[in-house]
Design a protein around this motif. Structure first.
Motif, short mmCIF file in Angstrom:
data_model
loop_
_atom_site.label_atom_id
_atom_site.label_comp_id
_atom_site.label_asym_id
_atom_site.label_seq_id
_atom_site.Cartn_x
_atom_site.Cartn_y
_atom_site.Cartn_z
N PRO A 81 -6.24 -4.10 2.10
CA PRO A 81 -5.39 -2.94 1.82
C PRO A 81 -5.67 -1.74 2.74
O PRO A 81 -4.73 -1.08 3.18
CB PRO A 81 -5.72 -2.61 0.36
CG PRO A 81 -6.15 -3.90 -0.23
CD PRO A 81 -6.88 -4.62 0.89
N VAL A 113 0.84 -1.19 0.00
CA VAL A 113 0.00 0.00 0.00
C VAL A 113 0.88 1.24 0.00
O VAL A 113 1.99 1.23 0.51
CB VAL A 113 -0.95 0.05 1.23
CG1 VAL A 113 -2.00 -1.02 1.14
CG2 VAL A 113 -0.19 -0.03 2.54
N GLN A 121 -5.34 0.53 -7.93
CA GLN A 121 -4.27 -0.44 -7.84
C GLN A 121 -3.33 -0.18 -9.01
O GLN A 121 -3.78 0.00 -10.14
CB GLN A 121 -4.80 -1.87 -7.92
CG GLN A 121 -3.71 -2.91 -7.84
CD GLN A 121 -4.25 -4.33 -7.96
OE1 GLN A 121 -5.31 -4.63 -7.48
NE2 GLN A 121 -3.48 -5.18 -8.62
N ILE A 133 1.49 -5.39 2.62
CA ILE A 133 0.25 -5.92 3.17
C ILE A 133 0.57 -7.27 3.80
O ILE A 133 1.22 -8.12 3.18
CB ILE A 133 -0.83 -6.07 2.08
CG1 ILE A 133 -1.16 -4.71 1.46
CG2 ILE A 133 -2.08 -6.74 2.64
CD1 ILE A 133 -2.08 -4.78 0.25
N PHE A 187 -1.53 -0.77 -3.87
CA PHE A 187 -2.81 -0.11 -3.73
C PHE A 187 -2.57 1.30 -3.21
O PHE A 187 -1.92 1.47 -2.18
CB PHE A 187 -3.71 -0.87 -2.75
CG PHE A 187 -4.02 -2.27 -3.19
CD1 PHE A 187 -5.15 -2.53 -3.96
CD2 PHE A 187 -3.19 -3.33 -2.86
CE1 PHE A 187 -5.45 -3.81 -4.38
CE2 PHE A 187 -3.48 -4.62 -3.27
CZ PHE A 187 -4.61 -4.86 -4.03
#
Length: 181
Positions: free
Chosen positions: A86, A47, A110, A80, A123
């Motif tokens: 996410p 992320v 994404q 993650i 993400f």
């Protein structure tokens, strides 16, 4: 739309502590065959968080980037973990790297990174309604948190330490998102 190539085989040809190089034997719809190599990323992705502090400011971090051997300005980011959504990963990383948590988290997009040879996915998450909250992270030294003004985005884009393409893409998505709301 073209038919995807057939992956005839996959094998790991090199492995380090954090990277795996995978060889793919491919057959294309026209019969051509090729061998591709790619860096195989972890299975859960990562992320990048775009923390909006208030109507005038957003947050960046400045931390050491070994790939370019320099301290870089960027948006907070991290991997993650297993069974973590996410948005939850974004809030955890936000607390570890900035000392803030978010009441509102919105998945913007994404993205892939060098999809020709890297399987990594990231993400981009917008974090709003921030409040102070910190978690211990795995960083080797304290991360500098930098408050930046929305009306100085052009100066950020020109800043010599703001070079990461993912952060630049996130900044453009942030501008677009804010124009829509």
């Amino acid at each position: 739309m073209k038919k995807r190539p057939l992956i005839k085989s996959k094998k790991t040809i090199a492995q380090t502590r954090i990277f795996a190089v995978e060889e793919l034997q491919m057959q294309f719809s026209n019969g051509e065959e090729r061998i591709y190599e790619r860096l195989k990323a972890g299975t859960h992705g990562a992320v990048m968080i775009i923390p909006v502090l208030d109507d005038e400011h957003f947050l960046l971090i400045k931390e050491y980037a070994a790939g370019v051997e320099n301290y870089e300005l960027a948006f907070p980011k991290g991997l993650i973990e297993t069974a973590e959504a996410p948005e939850l990963a974004a809030n955890r990383e936000l607390q570890e790297e900035t000392g803030y948590a978010a009441k509102q988290l919105d998945l913007l997009k994404q993205i892939s990174l060098a999809p020709g040879y890297l399987s990594h996915k990231m993400f981009l998450v917008l974090a709003r309604d921030l409040y102070e909250s910190s978690l211990k992270g795995d960083e080797p030294e304290p991360i500098e948190v930098v408050k930046w003004r929305f009306d100085q985005i052009d100066q950020l884009l020109a800043h010599e330490d703001f070079t990461e393409a993912r952060s630049i893409a996130a900044l453009y998505l942030l501008q677009r998102y804010l124009q829509m709301v």
